[in-house]
Enzyme design. Structure first.
Site, PDB file in Angstrom:
ATOM      1  N   ASP A   1      -7.371  33.004 -86.885  1.00 17.41           N
ATOM      2  CA  ASP A   1      -7.774  33.887 -85.789  1.00 17.41           C
ATOM      3  C   ASP A   1      -8.472  35.118 -86.338  1.00 17.41           C
ATOM      4  OD1 ASP A   1      -6.592  32.866 -83.212  1.00 17.41           O
ATOM      5  OD2 ASP A   1      -4.785  32.934 -84.428  1.00 17.41           O
TER       6      ASP A   1
ATOM      7  N   TYR B   1      -8.915  39.151 -86.716  1.00 19.77           N
ATOM      8  CA  TYR B   1      -7.986  40.273 -86.661  1.00 19.77           C
ATOM      9  C   TYR B   1      -7.990  40.862 -85.250  1.00 19.77           C
ATOM     10  CZ  TYR B   1      -8.230  40.184 -91.795  1.00 19.77           C
ATOM     11  OH  TYR B   1      -8.167  39.819 -93.125  1.00 19.77           O
TER      12      TYR B   1
ATOM     13  N   PHE C   1     -10.883  36.641 -92.676  1.00 19.99           N
ATOM     14  CA  PHE C   1     -10.275  37.495 -93.699  1.00 19.99           C
ATOM     15  C   PHE C   1     -11.045  38.788 -93.951  1.00 19.99           C
ATOM     16  CE2 PHE C   1      -8.533  33.285 -94.948  1.00 19.99           C
ATOM     17  CZ  PHE C   1      -7.185  33.580 -94.801  1.00 19.99           C
TER      18      PHE C   1
ATOM     19  N   HIS D   1      -0.709  30.137 -97.742  1.00 15.84           N
ATOM     20  CA  HIS D   1      -1.516  31.209 -97.153  1.00 15.84           C
ATOM     21  C   HIS D   1      -1.342  32.497 -97.958  1.00 15.84           C
ATOM     22  CE1 HIS D   1      -2.991  34.013 -94.080  1.00 15.84           C
ATOM     23  NE2 HIS D   1      -3.614  32.973 -93.553  1.00 15.84           N
TER      24      HIS D   1
END
Length: 227
Positions: free
Chosen positions: A68, A70, A81, A190
């Site tokens: 998703d 931020y 990211f 992750h």
């Protein structure tokens, strides 16, 4: 999102044209229109397809898959990211930089803006391309995943020798969309603080990616974010 085909780079527009006219995509556009009437949505509309506009399909060499955007103000700008210049890198991105330093000795940069990677053929793709402010995961299940699954399939079908970095269980579930006879998959936990110590740190995916690219006659990625 009101036009039939979003403003998106030409090679992607050609490859994904059937998606832009599909019924699910029309429903997605209507959902986003309603959402914007009641909520703040990230990233801004002009940045939703930034990953595609900065990394044409014809240039893709590496794919990093996020989940998703931020959901904090000023953070999302269309690349997984990544955050704009002058925005503090969130914890997962900080951990990415720590592993980059551990792997290749590259100093932790003063910016969290990954556009330099995108410009070298690193597609920074979120599975869901929008989100409500302060509500993580709020646009999952409205149609974006159908679209981005087709993006992954298009890369798998139309490119060769691409390195897919699948970090975390959500990203790793996408392996079924990738033809591993012609592409490479590197998997790790992750980079979130909740899981980075379980194997993301020490995965050395940046050096491994460059080794795979080099072995296949493709240029290596300059992972440094220095100007």
């Amino acid at each position: 999102m009101t036009q039939q085909t979003p403003i998106i780079e030409e090679s992607w527009r050609t490859a994904l044209q059937p998606e832009f006219t599909a019924s699910y995509f029309n429903k997605l556009k209507e959902t986003l229109k309603r959402e914007k009437e009641s909520y703040t949505i990230y990233p801004p509309g002009s940045r939703i397809f930034s990953a595609f506009n900065l990394t044409p399909l014809t240039a893709v060499r590496v794919v990093i898959l996020g989940q998703d955007p931020y959901h904090g103000p000023g953070q999302a700008h269309g690349l997984c990211f990544s955050v704009p210049d002058a925005t503090k890198p969130p914890p997962s991105l900080q951990n990415i930089f720590k592993e980059l330093n551990n792997d290749l000795g590259i100093p932790v940069p003063g910016t969290g803006n990954l556009e330099k990677w995108a410009g070298q053929g690193v597609l920074l793709l979120n599975a869901t391309l929008t989100v409500r402010a302060a509500n993580a995961g709020s646009h999952q299940g409205i149609g974006w995943e159908t679209f981005t699954d087709q993006v992954i399939r298009a890369i798998s079908d139309l490119r060769a020798g691409v390195v897919f970095l699948l970090w975390g269980k959500y990203a790793q579930a996408k392996h079924q969309l990738i033809d591993q006879r012609k592409h490479f998959i590197l998997s790790a936990p992750h980079p979130s603080p909740f899981s980075a110590n379980r194997g993301f740190f020490g995965c050395k995916h940046f050096s491994k990616t460059n080794q795979l690219l080099k072995e296949n006659g493709l240029g290596e990625i300059d992972w440094s974010l220095l100007p």
